[in-house]
Motif scaffolding. Structure first.
Motif, PDB file in Angstrom:
ATOM      1  N   GLU A   1       0.937  -1.384   0.088  1.00 37.91           N
ATOM      2  CA  GLU A   1       0.143  -0.043  -0.103  1.00 37.91           C
ATOM      3  C   GLU A   1       1.049   1.190   0.140  1.00 37.91           C
ATOM      4  O   GLU A   1       0.680   2.270  -0.639  1.00 37.91           O
ATOM      5  CB  GLU A   1      -1.001  -0.079   1.321  1.00 37.91           C
ATOM      6  CG  GLU A   1      -1.948   1.017   1.129  1.00 37.91           C
ATOM      7  CD  GLU A   1      -3.131   0.546   0.229  1.00 37.91           C
ATOM      8  OE1 GLU A   1      -3.679   1.458  -0.285  1.00 37.91           O
ATOM      9  OE2 GLU A   1      -3.488  -0.517  -0.016  1.00 37.91           O
ATOM     10  N   THR A   2       1.854   1.155   0.752  1.00 34.80           N
ATOM     11  CA  THR A   2       2.879   2.351   0.610  1.00 34.80           C
ATOM     12  C   THR A   2       3.586   2.524  -0.556  1.00 34.80           C
ATOM     13  O   THR A   2       3.843   3.865  -0.934  1.00 34.80           O
ATOM     14  CB  THR A   2       3.711   2.200   1.854  1.00 34.80           C
ATOM     15  OG1 THR A   2       4.967   1.435   1.625  1.00 34.80           O
ATOM     16  CG2 THR A   2       3.383   1.927   3.366  1.00 34.80           C
TER      17      THR A   2
ATOM     18  N   ARG B   1       0.966   3.946  -3.537  1.00 37.18           N
ATOM     19  CA  ARG B   1       0.036   5.053  -3.348  1.00 37.18           C
ATOM     20  C   ARG B   1       1.490   6.175  -3.503  1.00 37.18           C
ATOM     21  O   ARG B   1       1.024   7.546  -3.161  1.00 37.18           O
ATOM     22  CB  ARG B   1      -0.218   5.416  -1.829  1.00 37.18           C
ATOM     23  CG  ARG B   1      -1.651   4.504  -1.705  1.00 37.18           C
ATOM     24  CD  ARG B   1      -2.120   4.785  -0.456  1.00 37.18           C
ATOM     25  NE  ARG B   1      -3.297   4.050  -0.154  1.00 37.18           N
ATOM     26  CZ  ARG B   1      -4.688   4.604  -0.465  1.00 37.18           C
ATOM     27  NH1 ARG B   1      -4.877   5.956  -0.673  1.00 37.18           N
ATOM     28  NH2 ARG B   1      -5.734   3.979  -0.148  1.00 37.18           N
TER      29      ARG B   1
ATOM     30  N   ASP C   1       3.276   8.843  -5.535  1.00 37.40           N
ATOM     31  CA  ASP C   1       3.090   9.900  -6.586  1.00 37.40           C
ATOM     32  C   ASP C   1       4.159   9.673  -7.347  1.00 37.40           C
ATOM     33  O   ASP C   1       5.287  10.684  -7.489  1.00 37.40           O
ATOM     34  CB  ASP C   1       2.811  11.165  -6.347  1.00 37.40           C
ATOM     35  CG  ASP C   1       2.241  12.266  -7.010  1.00 37.40           C
ATOM     36  OD1 ASP C   1       2.007  11.771  -8.439  1.00 37.40           O
ATOM     37  OD2 ASP C   1       2.338  13.431  -7.001  1.00 37.40           O
TER      38      ASP C   1
ATOM     39  N   ASP D   1      -3.115  -3.612 -10.048  1.00 35.01           N
ATOM     40  CA  ASP D   1      -2.310  -2.198 -10.386  1.00 35.01           C
ATOM     41  C   ASP D   1      -1.459  -2.822 -11.535  1.00 35.01           C
ATOM     42  O   ASP D   1      -0.704  -3.648 -11.095  1.00 35.01           O
ATOM     43  CB  ASP D   1      -1.523  -1.766  -9.200  1.00 35.01           C
ATOM     44  CG  ASP D   1      -0.956  -0.387  -9.473  1.00 35.01           C
ATOM     45  OD1 ASP D   1      -0.251  -0.415 -10.533  1.00 35.01           O
ATOM     46  OD2 ASP D   1      -1.097   0.514  -8.726  1.00 35.01           O
TER      47      ASP D   1
ATOM     48  N   ALA E   1       5.186   8.356   2.636  1.00 32.99           N
ATOM     49  CA  ALA E   1       4.189   9.035   1.615  1.00 32.99           C
ATOM     50  C   ALA E   1       4.515  10.144   0.980  1.00 32.99           C
ATOM     51  O   ALA E   1       5.181  11.116   1.560  1.00 32.99           O
ATOM     52  CB  ALA E   1       2.897   9.225   2.242  1.00 32.99           C
TER      53      ALA E   1
ATOM     54  N   HIS F   1       1.285   1.101   6.630  1.00 36.55           N
ATOM     55  CA  HIS F   1       0.736   2.315   5.700  1.00 36.55           C
ATOM     56  C   HIS F   1       0.188   3.386   6.479  1.00 36.55           C
ATOM     57  O   HIS F   1       0.540   4.682   6.181  1.00 36.55           O
ATOM     58  CB  HIS F   1      -0.418   1.562   4.780  1.00 36.55           C
ATOM     59  CG  HIS F   1      -1.115   2.596   3.964  1.00 36.55           C
ATOM     60  ND1 HIS F   1      -2.559   2.836   4.368  1.00 36.55           N
ATOM     61  CD2 HIS F   1      -0.660   3.589   3.369  1.00 36.55           C
ATOM     62  CE1 HIS F   1      -2.569   4.026   3.361  1.00 36.55           C
ATOM     63  NE2 HIS F   1      -1.820   4.282   2.905  1.00 36.55           N
TER      64      HIS F   1
ATOM     65  N   GLU G   1       1.721   7.535   6.408  1.00 35.30           N
ATOM     66  CA  GLU G   1       1.063   8.615   6.166  1.00 35.30           C
ATOM     67  C   GLU G   1       1.403   9.661   7.733  1.00 35.30           C
ATOM     68  O   GLU G   1       1.423  10.655   7.332  1.00 35.30           O
ATOM     69  CB  GLU G   1      -0.484   8.580   6.116  1.00 35.30           C
ATOM     70  CG  GLU G   1      -0.771   7.630   4.995  1.00 35.30           C
ATOM     71  CD  GLU G   1      -0.971   8.306   3.676  1.00 35.30           C
ATOM     72  OE1 GLU G   1      -0.944   9.724   3.733  1.00 35.30           O
ATOM     73  OE2 GLU G   1      -0.898   7.623   2.526  1.00 35.30           O
TER      74      GLU G   1
END
Length: 391
Positions: free
Chosen positions: A23-24, A27, A29, A55, A96, A362, A366
């Motif tokens: 998940e990390t 996500r 960018d 994905d 993140a 995760h 964040e």
């Protein structure tokens, strides 16, 4: 030309933490991101987690048979032949929004390897209220480091001014460096402790590297973590299949492992990488013995016997090494103590029960990003740490 960034996650029977680690990664960018999960012949739950992301950037590969950790790392590396390589443990994560900016800084430097400080996350049920659930370095300095200087610090048992780059959490390395570090048989890892070995292989292949105090990754400690289980006087399950033999300079006849001593492992990995620096380790065997014995808990008779065996094999003075223990320890403490003290002021720490989301890596990712964007008072964080530690 923009080069791809491949995040490699070697895994084995850890679907629960892998879910949040992935998940990390997904996500981030980052338009040029690729994610490779190398499954060491796990049960179907691991593949199900990977496919559950649906994905196209995520690729799943399977070793087909159970391998040692080093051979799973090797298998994973063999799948990537270009661009930047980032490797994560399956209970670790990426902060993140921090991967692309960190790679961009590395590219601007013109160097081919980077090491960074990492956040540290204790998964639930592996820590006490006195230990931080999440530690986030707040410094942002970036330095160019001479590889030889950093390795010398490590081998002198000095807490290094800069971490060594590695193919594991907190490291970024170009695929060209991996190619340069391969042996004649085409393999990169020459030790059964792949992360530590990679540090010496990379620094043997690059004269300088970039060291970032700003973290982009999170090192996690969960119930699955190998690190906490490694330093015991027996072989560990993760090392059982198809081991790379320890270097013959390091006898293992009596106890079968070097895992009782981090310096022993570091010296072994450095010696295994000698072919990359013209066969010279640059460390006298007597110095190795002095450092290893100074960091061996002397109540363990097995460790003392191993030291005698190492001394006999190389014609060294074992009794001298024992007499030097206080001096070696003093040197390490004096040179490392100030940096350890500074670390109190350079990190933010959150504890179990604090009002932040920290249920998995995760959520920690964040939260770490939020703390880096809006750093808390360093004095307040330090006072809280001291209270937790000593009251």
């Amino acid at each position: 030309m923009t080069q791809p960034i491949t995040v490699i996650i070697p895994t084995r029977e850890r679907a629960d933490t892998l879910q949040h680690c992935l998940e990390t990664a997904v996500r981030q960018d980052c338009d040029r991101l690729q994610i490779l999960v190398s499954d060491n012949a796990s049960s179907p739950a691991t593949r199900a987690v990977v496919e559950g992301f649906a994905d196209p950037r995520v690729r799943y590969v399977n070793t087909g048979q159970r391998l040692s950790m080093a051979h799973n790392f090797e298998f994973a590396l063999s799948q990537v032949d270009q661009g930047w390589i980032v490797m994560l443990g399956d209970d670790d994560g990426l902060v993140a929004g921090r991967l692309e900016p960190t790679v961009a800084v590395l590219e601007d430097s013109g160097l081919q390897a980077l090491s960074s400080e990492t956040c540290f996350y204790n998964w639930p049920r592996v820590t006490s209220d006195r230990e931080p659930a999440l530690t986030v370095p707040l410094e942002t300095r970036v330095d160019v480091v001479r590889s030889g200087d950093a390795v010398e610090d490590i081998l002198k048992l000095v807490r290094p001014k800069a971490r060594l780059p590695q193919t594991y959490t907190g490291g970024i390395v170009h695929a060209d460096v991996i190619r340069a570090g391969r042996a004649k048989d085409g393999t990169f890892y020459q030790s059964q402790i792949p992360d530590i070995y990679s540090s010496f292989a990379i620094t043997a292949s690059v004269e300088r590297y970039l060291y970032s105090k700003a973290p982009f990754a999170i090192a996690g400690r969960s119930s699955h973590s190998i690190g906490a289980a490694l330093f015991k006087l027996e072989k560990n399950a993760f090392l059982e299949e198809g081991l790379i033999p320890f270097h013959p300079d390091f006898p293992t006849d009596e106890i079968g492992t070097l895992s009782f001593s981090m310096p022993a492992i570091q010296f072994e990995c450095h010696t295994q990488a000698a072919f990359l620096h013209q066969g010279k380790t640059g460390v006298l065997k007597q110095r190795m013995l002095d450092v290893m014995m100074a960091n061996t808990r002397t109540e363990h008779a097995e460790m003392l016997r191993w030291g005698r065996q190492f001394a006999a094999q190389h014609g060294l003075d074992y009794d001298l090494a024992i007499r030097r223990i206080p001096a070696v320890l003093r040197q390490g403490k004096l040179l490392g103590g100030w940096r350890a003290f500074r670390n109190l002021f350079e990190c933010a720490r959150l504890y179990p029960g604090d009002p932040w989301p920290l249920a998995n890596v995760h959520e920690a990712s964040e939260t770490a990003a939020a703390l880096l964007a809006h750093p808390p008072s360093r004095i307040g964080s330090t006072v809280t740490t001291l209270k937790r530690r000593y009251t």
